[in-house]
Design an enzyme around this catalytic site. Structure first.
Site, PDB file in Angstrom:
ATOM      1  N   TYR A 160       0.621  -1.205   0.043  1.00 33.14           N
ATOM      2  CA  TYR A 160       0.134   0.181   0.015  1.00 33.14           C
ATOM      3  C   TYR A 160       1.092   1.577  -0.086  1.00 33.14           C
ATOM      4  O   TYR A 160       0.571   2.211   0.371  1.00 33.14           O
ATOM      5  CB  TYR A 160      -0.544  -0.253   1.347  1.00 33.14           C
ATOM      6  CG  TYR A 160      -2.242   0.177   0.662  1.00 33.14           C
ATOM      7  CD1 TYR A 160      -2.913  -1.538   0.586  1.00 33.14           C
ATOM      8  CD2 TYR A 160      -3.404   0.978   0.881  1.00 33.14           C
ATOM      9  CE1 TYR A 160      -4.135  -1.596   0.391  1.00 33.14           C
ATOM     10  CE2 TYR A 160      -4.413   1.052   0.706  1.00 33.14           C
ATOM     11  CZ  TYR A 160      -4.720   0.300   0.586  1.00 33.14           C
ATOM     12  OH  TYR A 160      -6.827   0.140  -0.029  1.00 33.14           O
ATOM     13  N   LYS A 237       0.698 -14.061   5.789  1.00 37.19           N
ATOM     14  CA  LYS A 237       0.543 -14.734   4.955  1.00 37.19           C
ATOM     15  C   LYS A 237       2.141 -15.775   5.396  1.00 37.19           C
ATOM     16  O   LYS A 237       2.418 -15.651   4.213  1.00 37.19           O
ATOM     17  CB  LYS A 237       0.356 -14.001   3.648  1.00 37.19           C
ATOM     18  CG  LYS A 237       0.077 -15.311   2.393  1.00 37.19           C
ATOM     19  CD  LYS A 237      -0.508 -16.392   2.709  1.00 37.19           C
ATOM     20  CE  LYS A 237      -0.547 -17.127   1.649  1.00 37.19           C
ATOM     21  NZ  LYS A 237      -1.756 -18.646   1.887  1.00 37.19           N
ATOM     22  N   ASP A 338      -5.563 -16.820   4.438  1.00 37.97           N
ATOM     23  CA  ASP A 338      -6.613 -17.833   3.990  1.00 37.97           C
ATOM     24  C   ASP A 338      -7.229 -17.490   4.198  1.00 37.97           C
ATOM     25  O   ASP A 338      -8.865 -17.596   4.558  1.00 37.97           O
ATOM     26  CB  ASP A 338      -5.923 -17.986   2.750  1.00 37.97           C
ATOM     27  CG  ASP A 338      -4.430 -18.972   3.234  1.00 37.97           C
ATOM     28  OD1 ASP A 338      -4.793 -19.112   3.615  1.00 37.97           O
ATOM     29  OD2 ASP A 338      -4.089 -19.846   2.232  1.00 37.97           O
ATOM     30  N   ASP A 362      -7.564  -4.458   4.121  1.00 36.25           N
ATOM     31  CA  ASP A 362      -8.421  -3.935   3.370  1.00 36.25           C
ATOM     32  C   ASP A 362      -9.012  -5.164   3.096  1.00 36.25           C
ATOM     33  O   ASP A 362     -10.207  -4.982   2.280  1.00 36.25           O
ATOM     34  CB  ASP A 362      -6.890  -3.747   2.651  1.00 36.25           C
ATOM     35  CG  ASP A 362      -8.414  -2.814   0.890  1.00 36.25           C
ATOM     36  OD1 ASP A 362      -9.205  -2.402   1.728  1.00 36.25           O
ATOM     37  OD2 ASP A 362      -7.879  -2.413   0.532  1.00 36.25           O
TER      38      ASP A 362
HETATM   39  O1  LIG Z   1      -7.758   4.613  -1.763  1.00 36.45           O
HETATM   40  C1  LIG Z   1      -8.332   3.685  -1.572  1.00 36.45           C
HETATM   41  O2  LIG Z   1      -8.868   4.273  -2.877  1.00 36.45           O
HETATM   42  C2  LIG Z   1      -8.955   2.345  -1.372  1.00 36.45           C
HETATM   43  C3  LIG Z   1      -8.591   2.510  -0.596  1.00 36.45           C
HETATM   44  C4  LIG Z   1      -9.805   1.415   0.413  1.00 36.45           C
HETATM   45  O3  LIG Z   1      -9.916   0.424  -0.301  1.00 36.45           O
HETATM   46  C5  LIG Z   1      -9.157   0.922   2.165  1.00 36.45           C
HETATM   47  O4  LIG Z   1      -8.537   1.542   2.603  1.00 36.45           O
HETATM   48  O5  LIG Z   1      -9.839  -0.104   2.395  1.00 36.45           O
HETATM   49 MG   LIG Z   2     -10.278  -1.281   1.321  1.00 34.32          MG
END
Ligand SMILES: O=C(O)CCC(=O)C(=O)O
Ligand SMILES: [Mg+2]
Ligand SMILES: NC(=O)C1=CN([C@@H]2O[C@H](COP(=O)(O)OP(=O)(O)OC[C@H]3O[C@@H](n4cnc5c(N)ncnc54)[C@H](OP(=O)(O)O)[C@@H]3O)[C@@H](O)[C@H]2O)C=CC1
Length: 474
Positions: A160, A237, A338, A362
């Site tokens: 991320y 994982k 998973d 996420d």
């Molecule tokens: O920033 C985004 O466009 C997606 C972020 C995301 O899915 C989240 O943080 O849950």
């Molecule tokens: Mg998200």
């Protein structure tokens, strides 16, 4: 100080001391409306927040909202590509606590996520997403009420972080050559693996600092929960990504068994202790055999390691944690990523706090929200030591934008989290009561209406749901 916005003329700043907010009765709170369905959700949510504060405090407390801009709305005011203007950053830094609607991120090119940028700029390292069932909410799951978890997601690193290079670019090619020609051959465990020349390359950094400060918050939260919910599960994982995901797990356990030694027990420790409690004269080897059912098939070296683990645990914590005392500690365990996706469905009541890295958290937060009613019921908070921004789990849901039909529940519940963070529990409780009341009386937006038996027809509009929540405060 500001270019195009003006703070409210009344109200004061929220400040932070030792990571905790100091909150005046009339705080100034910046808000970002958001793209897409933000136009529908924000006004509905703000109406609920103001009504709850008024009903709870009768004018003694009040929020002075400060509209700040990000996303498409910012470009309209500040000019092309001004997606995250300096004014917005200045305001959030100045006032400490903000709340936002969703912001669009294009796929495969264009700007990087504004949502992620805000988390990184303000070092909002803990993304906290509770998934809790409200009675009467329709769910695709048979027993959604059994799920009551809080996802603690590391919010600043992992894939991320967004450090990646497109296939075919000079840097991607250079990296691939360095990896293929120098670094992979110099690392015997990688054998003769090679990266295809037509690959894009992304970097996945997972640090000890980032992992442990997240797990620290998760354990502190667990200590505040009822005894039967005092559990932190490290999700990873690590079988596949040993030095990133596996390290997250190891650093989590390391923190739990050092900084929180008196307050925590790990799952394996609890097995070792309870084996001895059941049979005080149990040998080290028989204890090892019980915690590792495949013990007899292990190599001598591995057997010795398990025996050593048993011995070390008993020497270190039998006095403090043995004789059943471990049952009053925070249980720290781990699950492979998973597996946790099926565990929250098949054994939801066995989990409480799920501590995750960024990407796993996420995925998991959308999946867990689905069990308790969908993305319309998924609130969230991004918390750092000197700033907090509240936002829903979901995105902009563009196909529903501007239709006054989307469920504002997640942003409203994110406001509940904000009020709890500010210590305004009475306002938070009123909103929870209002949401619970509206849903159990089948006053719901389309997303819940279509799942109800029989389906609710017609469903409430977004704005009507907000009013229904307010009407159910009493
Ligand atoms: O920033 C985004 O466009 C997606 C972020 C995301 O899915 C989240 O943080 O849950
Ligand atoms: Mg998200
Ligand atoms: N923090 C943020 O601001 C986030 C931003 N995003 C961004 O949002 C954009 C759109 O992403 P997308 O993948 O479509 O995901 P979304 O979460 O925006 O929407 C996906 C689907 O989830 C359901 N949904 C979402 N929000 C609600 C709600 N409030 N009430 C009821 N149902 C809801 C809808 O399903 P249905 O149509 O079946 O009813 C919707 O079509 C992307 O640019 C993405 O990057 C994504 C996540 C977080």
């Amino acid at each position: 100080m500001y270019d195009k916005i003006t703070p409210p003329t009344t109200g004061e700043r929220i400040t932070f001391k030792n990571g905790e907010p100091i909150v005046p009765d009339n705080p100034i709170v910046p808000f970002i409306r958001g793209d897409g369905t933000g136009v529908d959700i924000w006004p509905a949510a703000q109406q609920v927040f103001d009504a709850a504060v008024e009903a709870a405090y009768g004018g003694k407390r009040k929020i002075s909202w400060f509209k700040v801009y990000a996303g498409d709305e910012a470009c309209e005011l500040y000019g092309t590509y001004q997606y995250l203007p300096q004014d917005t950053l200045t305001a959030i830094k100045e006032y400490g606590v903000a709340i936002k609607g969703p912001l669009t991120t294009p796929i495969g090119g264009g700007i990087r996520s504004l949502n992620v940028a805000l988390r990184q700029i303000f070092d909002l390292y803990a993304c906290i997403r509770p998934c809790r069932y409200y009675s009467g909410t329709p769910s695709p799951h048979k027993t959604p009420e059994k799920l009551d978890v809080i996802i603690y997601r590391e919010n600043t690193e992992d894939i991320y972080l967004g450090i990646e290079w497109r296939e075919g670019t000079e840097i991607a090619q250079k990296l691939i050559h360095i990896l293929n020609d120098d670094l992979i051959p110099a690392t015997p465990e990688h054998g003769n693996k090679q990266i295809r020349l037509d690959s894009g390359i992304g970097i996945k950094p997972i640090s000890k600092t980032g992992s442990q400060r997240l797990v620290r918050r998760a354990i502190k939260q667990a200590l505040l929960l009822p005894k039967n919910k005092q559990q932190v599960t490290l999700v990873h994982k690590g079988n596949i990504m040993k030095y990133t995901e596996g390290a997250f797990r190891d650093w989590g356990y390391e923190l739990a068994t050092s900084e929180f030694r008196a307050e925590c027990v790990t799952e394996r420790e609890s097995w070792i202790l309870s084996n001895k409690e059941r049979k005080p004269d149990l040998s080290i080897e028989d204890n090892a055999r019980q915690i590792d059912p495949g013990y007899d098939a292990l190599t001598e070296e591995k057997k010795a390691q398990v025996c050593q683990e048993v011995e070390e645990v008993l020497n270190a914590i039998w006095e403090t944690h043995g004789g059943g005392k471990w049952k009053d500690k925070v249980m720290v365990n781990d699950r492979i990523a998973d597996s946790i996706f099926q565990q929250i469905q098949t054994r939801p009541d066995e989990y409480s706090i799920l501590a995750t890295m960024n990407l796993n958290g996420d995925y998991l937060s959308d999946a867990a929200a689905a069990i308790v009613g969908g993305l319309g019921m998924g609130p969230g908070a991004n918390i750092g030591d000197e700033c907090a921004i509240f936002e829903a789990t979901h995105g902009t849901a563009p196909k529903h934008a501007g239709l006054d039909r989307i469920n504002p529940g997640s942003v409203i519940l994110s406001g509940v989290m904000m009020f709890e963070f500010l210590g305004w529990q009475e306002a938070a409780d009123l909103i929870k009561k209002g949401i619970g009341g509206a849903i159990s009386n089948r006053q719901v937006t389309y997303d819940l209406a279509r799942l109800m038996e029989p389906p609710v027809e017609p469903p409430l509009k977004c704005s009507e749901f907000a009013q229904a929540v307010i009407d159910r405060f009493n």
